[in-house]
Write an enzyme that holds these catalytic residues in place. Structure first.
Site, PDB file in Angstrom:
ATOM      1  N   ASP A  11       0.855  -1.190   0.000  1.00 49.05           N
ATOM      2  CA  ASP A  11       0.000   0.000   0.000  1.00 49.05           C
ATOM      3  C   ASP A  11       0.890   1.239   0.000  1.00 49.05           C
ATOM      4  O   ASP A  11       1.656   1.458   0.936  1.00 49.05           O
ATOM      5  CB  ASP A  11      -0.910  -0.015   1.227  1.00 49.05           C
ATOM      6  CG  ASP A  11      -2.036   1.003   1.137  1.00 49.05           C
ATOM      7  OD1 ASP A  11      -2.186   1.638   0.076  1.00 49.05           O
ATOM      8  OD2 ASP A  11      -2.766   1.168   2.135  1.00 49.05           O
ATOM      9  N   ASP A 105      -2.696   2.462  -6.240  1.00 45.58           N
ATOM     10  CA  ASP A 105      -1.700   2.557  -5.168  1.00 45.58           C
ATOM     11  C   ASP A 105      -1.637   1.346  -4.237  1.00 45.58           C
ATOM     12  O   ASP A 105      -0.970   1.403  -3.206  1.00 45.58           O
ATOM     13  CB  ASP A 105      -1.952   3.816  -4.341  1.00 45.58           C
ATOM     14  CG  ASP A 105      -3.319   3.832  -3.676  1.00 45.58           C
ATOM     15  OD1 ASP A 105      -4.179   3.048  -4.074  1.00 45.58           O
ATOM     16  OD2 ASP A 105      -3.513   4.638  -2.751  1.00 45.58           O
ATOM     17  N   GLU A 106      -2.312   0.252  -4.569  1.00 49.45           N
ATOM     18  CA  GLU A 106      -2.205  -0.928  -3.709  1.00 49.45           C
ATOM     19  C   GLU A 106      -2.441  -2.203  -4.506  1.00 49.45           C
ATOM     20  O   GLU A 106      -3.116  -2.207  -5.531  1.00 49.45           O
ATOM     21  CB  GLU A 106      -3.169  -0.853  -2.519  1.00 49.45           C
ATOM     22  CG  GLU A 106      -4.624  -0.800  -2.883  1.00 49.45           C
ATOM     23  CD  GLU A 106      -5.526  -0.841  -1.651  1.00 49.45           C
ATOM     24  OE1 GLU A 106      -5.232  -1.595  -0.711  1.00 49.45           O
ATOM     25  OE2 GLU A 106      -6.540  -0.126  -1.662  1.00 49.45           O
TER      26      GLU A 106
END
Length: 363
Positions: A11, A105-106
């Site tokens: 993350d 983003d993860e």
């Protein structure tokens, strides 16, 4: 014996805001909000400097500015975020092909068997985070454990720029001590309901029967019953099926004229058409989202019997939905989304690889 897996959840830390600070040195060390403005709109992301003042994503920009008078608003640059996200995913694929992106983003990674031949998932997570920092200049956090649920929860423990490993023998104690608000999937409403039932931690959930949890939480009750016992069989899926695609706009000033609304909807329909073409998908269900000036939300949907992806057809149905009933107030946001996509017909099945049981599970 149940197969043990090594799952990493990566993350990125305050990704959008961190990219803006990376690209603009003047923003470093300052409270930054991506999206919105000091007058109106919604915060998409906040830097850690802004979070110290209680600024959070999905917060009204007005409230955010009130909490943090020095807050700096910047417009989102999604093309740039996608560019860096692509660089990060390239790093993931250096270690495994079992990568399941959740957003820009993860992502989840299954490193039970990996390209580097490394036994330790903890070491792999550290190497990946170091490579991300080296290649992009950005920080990432990680959670490492035996399934996706625990890895996801663990990635939040040592944020920012840290990681947490929950070894197989630590899973049950970790989950029992976990505050129910930390359980991935437990939102504010569910948490409040659990509090009323005397449930405050994983241990409290574990003391309830599956029947009791199902009675009070429906299908989610079965999920809670299992995850608190470390049971979560969801595999890392490299090819997630998109369920919907849409776009929305928050206006600088509330609008009352339906003529102006149609003009805005035309721009939104054009953006959706571009996204549909990039993703090579089409949909049957069109939903119009309306947020009024008093922040109440209304949705209107229509399902047709064929797939569409052109802006003209999308706008035609959105217009029909707009005139379906009279607006009750002026409007601050409009959005259109397509669901019931042609991806729902089923993914190409891939041969499942058997992963041998590892008696020694080195983390």
């Amino acid at each position: 014996m149940e197969k043990l897996r090594k799952i990493i959840h990566i993350d990125m830390d305050a990704f959008y805001a961190s990219v803006e600070q990376l690209d603009n040195p003047d923003l470093r060390g300052k409270p930054v909000a991506v999206g919105g403005s000091s007058q109106r709109g919604v915060v998409s992301a906040a830097s850690y400097e802004a979070r110290k003042f209680g600024v959070r994503s999905a917060m009204s920009s007005v409230i955010a500015k009130r909490n943090c008078p020095d807050l700096i608003f910047v417009k989102p640059n999604f093309e740039r975020y996608k560019e860096i996200s692509g660089q990060i995913r390239e790093i993931f694929f250096e270690y495994t092909d079992l990568v399941e992106p959740l957003s820009l983003d993860e992502a989840y990674l299954d490193v039970t068997e990996n390209k580097k031949g490394l036994m330790s998932a903890t070491l792999i997570a550290k190497k990946i985070r170091d490579r991300i920092k080296e290649k992009t200049g950005l920080n990432a956090s990680a959670g490492i454990s035996i399934n996706k649920f625990i890895a996801k929860v663990a990635s939040d423990v040592n944020k920012p720029n840290g990681q947490k490993t929950v070894n197989p023998e630590e899973v049950i104690p970790f989950l029992e001590e976990l505050d129910i608000r930390k359980f991935y999937g437990v939102g504010k409403v569910t948490a409040e309901k659990m509090y009323r039932l005397g449930i405050f931690s994983g241990k409290d959930i574990k003391q309830k029967s599956e029947e009791y949890l199902t009675e009070h939480f429906g299908k989610s009750g079965v999920h809670f019953y299992n995850v608190v016992r470390g049971i979560h069989h969801s595999e890392v899926k490299p090819h997630r099926t998109r369920k919907s695609l849409g776009a929305e706009r928050t206006f600088n000033e509330n609008i009352s004229s339906e003529i102006f609304m149609l003009e805005k909807l035309q721009n939104i329909a054009e953006e959706i058409e571009r996204r549909l073409k990039r993703s090579d998908v089409a949909g049957k269900t069109i939903t119009l989202k309306i947020k009024y000036s008093d922040f109440t939300l209304q949705t209107r949907s229509k399902t047709i019997n064929y797939y569409i992806s052109s802006k003209d057809l999308i706008l035609e149905i959105a217009k029909e939905l707009l005139y379906q009933e009279k607006m009750k107030d002026s409007v601050r946001l409009l959005g259109i989304s397509l669901s019931n996509l042609n991806t729902d017909k089923g993914e190409i099945s891939e041969e499942k690889k058997e992963i041998s049981v590892q008696l020694k599970f080195k983390f």
